[in-house]
Design a protein around this motif. Structure first.
Motif, PDB file in Angstrom:
ATOM      1  N   UNK A   1       0.855  -1.178   0.000  1.00 22.95           N
ATOM      2  CA  UNK A   1       0.000   0.000   0.000  1.00 22.95           C
ATOM      3  C   UNK A   1       0.898   1.237   0.000  1.00 22.95           C
ATOM      4  N   UNK A   2       0.701   2.082  -0.962  1.00 26.59           N
ATOM      5  CA  UNK A   2       1.420   3.345  -0.988  1.00 26.59           C
ATOM      6  C   UNK A   2       0.735   4.300  -0.013  1.00 26.59           C
ATOM      7  N   UNK A   3       1.523   5.099   0.679  1.00 27.20           N
ATOM      8  CA  UNK A   3       0.934   6.062   1.594  1.00 27.20           C
ATOM      9  C   UNK A   3       1.805   7.305   1.670  1.00 27.20           C
ATOM     10  N   UNK A   4       1.260   8.340   2.233  1.00 27.84           N
ATOM     11  CA  UNK A   4       1.955   9.616   2.368  1.00 27.84           C
ATOM     12  C   UNK A   4       2.134   9.981   3.839  1.00 27.84           C
ATOM     13  N   UNK A   5       2.234   8.978   4.671  1.00 26.37           N
ATOM     14  CA  UNK A   5       2.358   9.214   6.112  1.00 26.37           C
ATOM     15  C   UNK A   5       3.598  10.047   6.428  1.00 26.37           C
ATOM     16  N   UNK A   6       4.743   9.683   5.850  1.00 22.06           N
ATOM     17  CA  UNK A   6       5.979  10.438   6.106  1.00 22.06           C
ATOM     18  C   UNK A   6       5.808  11.901   5.682  1.00 22.06           C
ATOM     19  N   UNK A   7       5.232  12.107   4.491  1.00 20.06           N
ATOM     20  CA  UNK A   7       5.061  13.462   3.968  1.00 20.06           C
ATOM     21  C   UNK A   7       4.221  14.321   4.917  1.00 20.06           C
ATOM     22  N   UNK A   8       3.054  13.837   5.303  1.00 19.60           N
ATOM     23  CA  UNK A   8       2.162  14.625   6.153  1.00 19.60           C
ATOM     24  C   UNK A   8       2.670  14.737   7.587  1.00 19.60           C
ATOM     25  N   UNK A   9       3.369  13.728   8.067  1.00 17.32           N
ATOM     26  CA  UNK A   9       3.949  13.811   9.408  1.00 17.32           C
ATOM     27  C   UNK A   9       4.995  14.923   9.440  1.00 17.32           C
ATOM     28  N   UNK A  10       5.835  14.970   8.437  1.00 14.70           N
ATOM     29  CA  UNK A  10       6.858  16.014   8.378  1.00 14.70           C
ATOM     30  C   UNK A  10       6.258  17.381   8.082  1.00 14.70           C
ATOM     31  N   UNK A  11       5.250  17.444   7.259  1.00 15.07           N
ATOM     32  CA  UNK A  11       4.563  18.702   6.968  1.00 15.07           C
ATOM     33  C   UNK A  11       3.992  19.314   8.248  1.00 15.07           C
ATOM     34  N   UNK A  12       3.543  18.459   9.160  1.00 15.94           N
ATOM     35  CA  UNK A  12       2.977  18.904  10.432  1.00 15.94           C
ATOM     36  C   UNK A  12       4.025  18.998  11.542  1.00 15.94           C
ATOM     37  N   UNK A  13       5.297  18.796  11.190  1.00 13.20           N
ATOM     38  CA  UNK A  13       6.390  18.869  12.171  1.00 13.20           C
ATOM     39  C   UNK A  13       6.171  17.947  13.367  1.00 13.20           C
ATOM     40  N   UNK A  14       5.793  16.708  13.103  1.00 11.81           N
ATOM     41  CA  UNK A  14       5.541  15.730  14.162  1.00 11.81           C
ATOM     42  C   UNK A  14       6.565  14.608  14.039  1.00 11.81           C
ATOM     43  N   UNK A  15       7.237  14.300  15.132  1.00 12.51           N
ATOM     44  CA  UNK A  15       8.193  13.192  15.132  1.00 12.51           C
ATOM     45  C   UNK A  15       7.431  11.865  15.220  1.00 12.51           C
TER      46      UNK A  15
END
Length: 64
Positions: A1-15
């Protein structure tokens, strides 16, 4: 499954650790999801992540 979890986590500045604390999902599991090492994510976890990251569930997990 492709996802954008890393992208949105970093966009929101969340570790990973912060996302784990907010979601109740282990850092190890979040890492597996981010890196595409698992296709087995519970719907409740997917919904939780989309709410925390303020992104549509379908967008986050690239569901067409």
């Amino acid at each position: 499954m492709e996802n954008k979890l890393w992208y949105y986590r970093n966009k929101n500045n969340i570790t990973l650790q912060e996302l784990s604390r907010l979601s109740g999902i282990s850092v190890a599991e979040l890492n597996r999801i981010e890196n595409g090492y698992t296709n087995d994510i519970m719907l409740s976890n997917a919904i939780t992540l989309s709410k925390i990251l303020h992104v549509d569930l379908y967008e986050l997990f690239c569901i067409k």
